[in-house]
Design a protein around this motif. Structure first.
Motif, short mmCIF file in Angstrom:
data_model
loop_
_atom_site.label_atom_id
_atom_site.label_comp_id
_atom_site.label_asym_id
_atom_site.label_seq_id
_atom_site.Cartn_x
_atom_site.Cartn_y
_atom_site.Cartn_z
N ALA A 42 0.53 -0.87 0.24
CA ALA A 42 0.00 -0.44 -0.35
C ALA A 42 0.75 1.43 -0.01
O ALA A 42 0.58 2.18 -0.60
CB ALA A 42 -1.15 -0.11 0.33
N SER A 43 2.23 1.36 0.74
CA SER A 43 2.56 2.43 1.23
C SER A 43 3.24 2.84 -0.13
O SER A 43 3.48 3.85 -0.61
CB SER A 43 3.52 2.36 1.98
OG SER A 43 4.61 1.56 1.35
N LEU A 46 0.44 3.88 -3.01
CA LEU A 46 1.09 5.11 -2.67
C LEU A 46 1.24 6.16 -3.16
O LEU A 46 1.25 8.00 -3.30
CB LEU A 46 0.52 5.66 -0.74
CG LEU A 46 -1.04 4.71 -0.60
CD1 LEU A 46 -1.46 5.37 0.78
CD2 LEU A 46 -2.36 5.84 -1.39
N LYS A 47 2.88 5.79 -2.67
CA LYS A 47 4.17 6.88 -3.19
C LYS A 47 4.26 6.74 -4.92
O LYS A 47 4.37 7.74 -5.16
CB LYS A 47 5.80 5.88 -2.84
CG LYS A 47 6.09 7.17 -3.08
CD LYS A 47 7.47 6.07 -2.57
CE LYS A 47 9.23 6.45 -3.03
NZ LYS A 47 10.14 5.37 -2.72
N THR A 49 1.18 6.99 -6.83
CA THR A 49 0.77 7.39 -6.84
C THR A 49 0.73 8.91 -6.90
O THR A 49 0.52 10.06 -7.85
CB THR A 49 -0.97 7.52 -6.15
OG1 THR A 49 -0.74 5.81 -6.28
CG2 THR A 49 -2.03 8.28 -6.60
N CYS A 50 1.59 9.23 -5.74
CA CYS A 50 1.98 10.84 -5.39
C CYS A 50 2.32 10.66 -6.82
O CYS A 50 2.56 12.36 -6.74
CB CYS A 50 2.46 11.09 -3.91
SG CYS A 50 1.23 10.77 -3.39
N TYR A 52 3.36 9.64 -9.58
CA TYR A 52 2.66 9.86 -11.07
C TYR A 52 1.73 11.21 -10.79
O TYR A 52 1.62 12.33 -11.98
CB TYR A 52 2.01 8.86 -10.74
CG TYR A 52 0.60 9.07 -12.47
CD1 TYR A 52 -0.22 8.35 -12.34
CD2 TYR A 52 1.46 8.51 -13.36
CE1 TYR A 52 -0.77 8.93 -13.59
CE2 TYR A 52 1.03 8.62 -14.44
CZ TYR A 52 -0.07 8.37 -14.97
OH TYR A 52 -0.93 8.50 -15.99
N ILE A 53 0.67 11.91 -9.93
CA ILE A 53 0.37 12.90 -10.22
C ILE A 53 1.46 14.19 -10.42
O ILE A 53 1.07 14.95 -10.86
CB ILE A 53 -0.85 12.98 -8.70
CG1 ILE A 53 -1.67 11.73 -8.81
CG2 ILE A 53 -1.59 14.28 -8.42
CD1 ILE A 53 -2.84 11.82 -7.27
N ILE B 327 2.27 4.72 5.85
CA ILE B 327 1.02 4.74 4.79
C ILE B 327 0.33 5.70 5.53
O ILE B 327 -0.12 6.78 4.79
CB ILE B 327 0.27 2.99 4.84
CG1 ILE B 327 0.69 2.80 4.68
CG2 ILE B 327 -1.07 3.49 4.21
CD1 ILE B 327 0.53 1.09 4.52
N LYS B 330 1.55 8.92 3.93
CA LYS B 330 1.78 8.53 1.59
C LYS B 330 0.36 9.02 2.02
O LYS B 330 -0.21 9.93 0.92
CB LYS B 330 1.85 7.30 1.40
CG LYS B 330 3.22 6.59 2.49
CD LYS B 330 4.39 7.14 1.12
CE LYS B 330 5.73 6.60 1.46
NZ LYS B 330 5.77 5.37 1.44
N LEU B 337 -1.42 16.78 -2.84
CA LEU B 337 -1.94 16.84 -3.47
C LEU B 337 -3.31 16.41 -5.02
O LEU B 337 -2.93 17.71 -5.32
CB LEU B 337 -1.18 15.48 -4.85
CG LEU B 337 0.73 15.51 -4.63
CD1 LEU B 337 0.91 14.42 -5.32
CD2 LEU B 337 1.11 16.96 -4.99
#
Lengths: 90, 499
Positions: A42-43, A46-47, A49-50, A52-53, B327, B330, B337
């Motif tokens: 998950a982490s 999420l990383k 995703t960040c 990519y955004i 988590i 993040k 964002l």
């Protein structure tokens, strides 16, 4: 009861995470059957995703710059400008 | 101010004080007890007494006290060097108490009563400590005799509690037992806590010296107790003092623990007392910390019993907590964002993130299209091609996997959207090959075709095969198709304009 509720939300979260993963331009190993390796925790996800955004943001900035340059070059009342403006407005 | 008189002159100033008669017997206290080192002791006791009187009679000295304390501090090392262990102890105690009393004085006048309360706890502790330091019956007698005037003195500010406490303490003088001292310290702490004494340790170094010297003494236990009591009072709101006293107390406690008979229990009580005193004195948060520390201390005591299991569970919990923290961190970054995201729970946050990501991708595709369209609409194929090449290269740099992805992933999308898109859209060839299908959907969504249709009505017919070609072929093919489409459009525009 609470455990059941937490399990449901866990499932939701897992589903959302998988959706997110599908959106990401990840490098997935592909076989015939389109096997997707779920490497990410998950982490990590999420990383990713960040990141990519952030990349997308940068790309948007880039493109907007270019578009503005192009718009300057084009005639203001031409249909191209209209098209581009409509594109950007939507 | 009388206090401002030099230390040596304090004896002379004694008659100026109102409570002369009371002061004198007390004045003799250090004299009888500390026979080795009188000077500084006398001064210290004199100061202490005067401070007490000052407290009793209103605060006139508090401003002058720090100065006196400083001067006292300069003399303290001397006293330490001169006097023997017991004397040093007593002098140290007196120093400490005086220091605390002086600091007390530096407080506001509003804390008069509290100071007096604090004060009347102090001398008793002092007396007890000195008593124990001496362990001499004669001293006890003298102290007892001297103690009475203290009772008289102390009664005035605070009668009931002081009486009982002093009387109790006085009775304990006979057989100074550690338990008594502990109880006394507890009372002392309670009193101090009740008074909410705020003691600022302007200079803890002096105390450090004192206590370090105390550590090496025989009466380490007593000193530890007293210092504990003192520290519990002193460390009320001064973190620095608290930390230093922690070290000091740790040092003092060690010899105390080793030398005491009921060492472990007493140390625990000491810790409990220390923590209790601290809790009472400090803010709630700090008290919670102290309680947590005590809980941990208990846990430490219990650890050997169920060591391995609890430790592994602890490790697991720690790792789990760390993972969760990562988590959460993040998630928070993601939340930042995403614009206008006020959701706090994870599921909705992830939902928002997914939607935002999709919208961002769409926006990018549109912009690419715009980037491609604008030059493409110029009546110059080469320009178009070059722009297409740039766009393709640029875009392919960012999303290399996409060319591979869409034809397979969105094949179903193709079937559903293409029909509608093709019918509606006078499809200007999308600059980005890989996202052609997405582009088709976008076109469908954004009603661009209406504008296109006026200009590019003709290509509509040609679009479907081209779109399908785009879908099936690779980027190069798409480019070719787009080029063809562009050429077609150019022809159409030319035709139109010509018409």
């Amino acid at each position: 009861m609470s455990s059941r509720r937490s399990r449901i939300t866990e499932d939701e979260i897992n589903e959302l995470i998988s959706k997110l993963q599908s959106l990401l331009p990840e490098s997935r190993r592909r076989s015939l059957g389109r096997v997707v390796e779920l490497q990410a925790s998950a982490s990590k996800l999420l990383k990713e995703t960040c990141n990519y955004i952030k990349n997308l943001h940068r790309e948007v900035d880039d493109l907007s710059e270019r578009l503005s340059g192009l718009m300057d070059n084009m005639e203001m009342n031409s249909f191209e400008a209209e098209i581009v403006r409509s594109l950007l407005r939507s | 101010m009388k206090i401002r008189i030099h230390l040596r002159e304090m004896n002379d100033c004694v008659p100026d004080w109102k409570m002369e008669d009371d002061s004198r017997p007390f004045y003799g206290l250090p004299v009888t007890n500390e026979k080795k080192c009188m000077g500084p002791e006398n001064e210290l006791t004199e100061l202490l007494r005067r401070n007490r009187h000052g407290v009793l009679h209103g605060q006139t000295n508090h401003k002058a006290l720090p100065a006196i304390f400083e001067s006292k501090q300069t003399q303290k090392p001397e006293s330490l060097l001169k006097c023997g262990d017991s004397v040093v102890n007593s002098s140290n105690f007196i120093d400490e108490e005086e220091a605390t009393s002086w600091f007390q004085y530096s407080l506001d006048n509003s804390m008069d009563k509290e100071l007096s309360e604090f004060f009347y706890g102090m001398p008793t502790a002092e007396i007890i400590s000195t008593d124990k330091a001496m362990k001499e019956d004669s001293n006890v007698c003298t102290k007892k005799s001297c103690f009475h005037p203290h009772d008289n003195v102390m009664l005035s500010p605070k009668s009931s509690l002081g009486d009982s406490a002093t009387v109790v303490k006085f009775s304990n003088h006979r057989k100074p037992r550690k338990a008594d001292l502990v109880s006394e310290n507890r009372k002392f702490c309670e009193e101090a806590s009740s008074s909410e004494a705020v003691v600022g340790m302007a200079d803890s170094s002096s105390l450090r010296k004192i206590l370090s010297s105390v550590c090496g003494s025989n009466q380490a236990q007593n000193e530890a107790e007293v210092t504990h009591a003192l520290s519990s009072v002193k460390g009320a709101k001064d973190s620095l003092s608290r930390s230093t006293l922690d070290h000091l107390e740790a040092n003092t406690y060690e010899p105390a623990i080793t030398s005491s008979s009921g060492g472990s229990r007493r140390s625990s009580t000491k810790h409990g007392l220390k923590r209790k005193g601290r809790n009472a004195e400090e803010s709630e948060g700090q008290s919670e910390e102290a309680e947590y520390e005590s809980a941990e201390a208990n846990k430490a005591a219990q650890r050997p019993a169920s060591g391995r299991r609890s430790r592994s569970a602890e490790i697991h919990n720690l790792s789990e907590r760390r993972r969760r923290d990562k988590i959460n961190e993040k998630m928070r970054a993601l939340q930042e964002l995403i614009p206008h995201c006020n959701k706090s729970d994870k599921a909705s946050m992830l939902d928002e993130a997914i939607e935002y990501l999709k919208s961002l991708q769409l926006q990018l595709q549109i912009m690419w299209m715009g980037n491609g369209v604008a030059p493409m609409l110029f009546p110059s194929i080469q320009q178009y091609v070059s722009c297409m090449g740039n766009a393709m290269n640029h875009h392919s740099m960012t999303s290399i996997p996409n060319p591979v992805q869409p034809p397979k992933v969105s094949s179903d999308i193709q079937s559903t959207t293409l029909g509608t898109s093709i019918s509606n859209q006078p499809h200007v060839c999308p600059p980005q090959g890989p996202n052609s299908i997405n582009f088709a959907t976008q076109m469908h969504n954004f009603h661009i075709p209406e504008q296109y249709s006026s200009y590019f009505g003709f290509p509509q017919m040609q679009m479907p095969p081209q779109v399908m070609n785009i879908c099936t072929y690779g980027p190069q093919t798409m480019q070719q198709n787009q080029m063809v489409a562009a050429v077609d459009k150019q022809q159409h525009t030319n035709n139109k304009s010509s018409i």
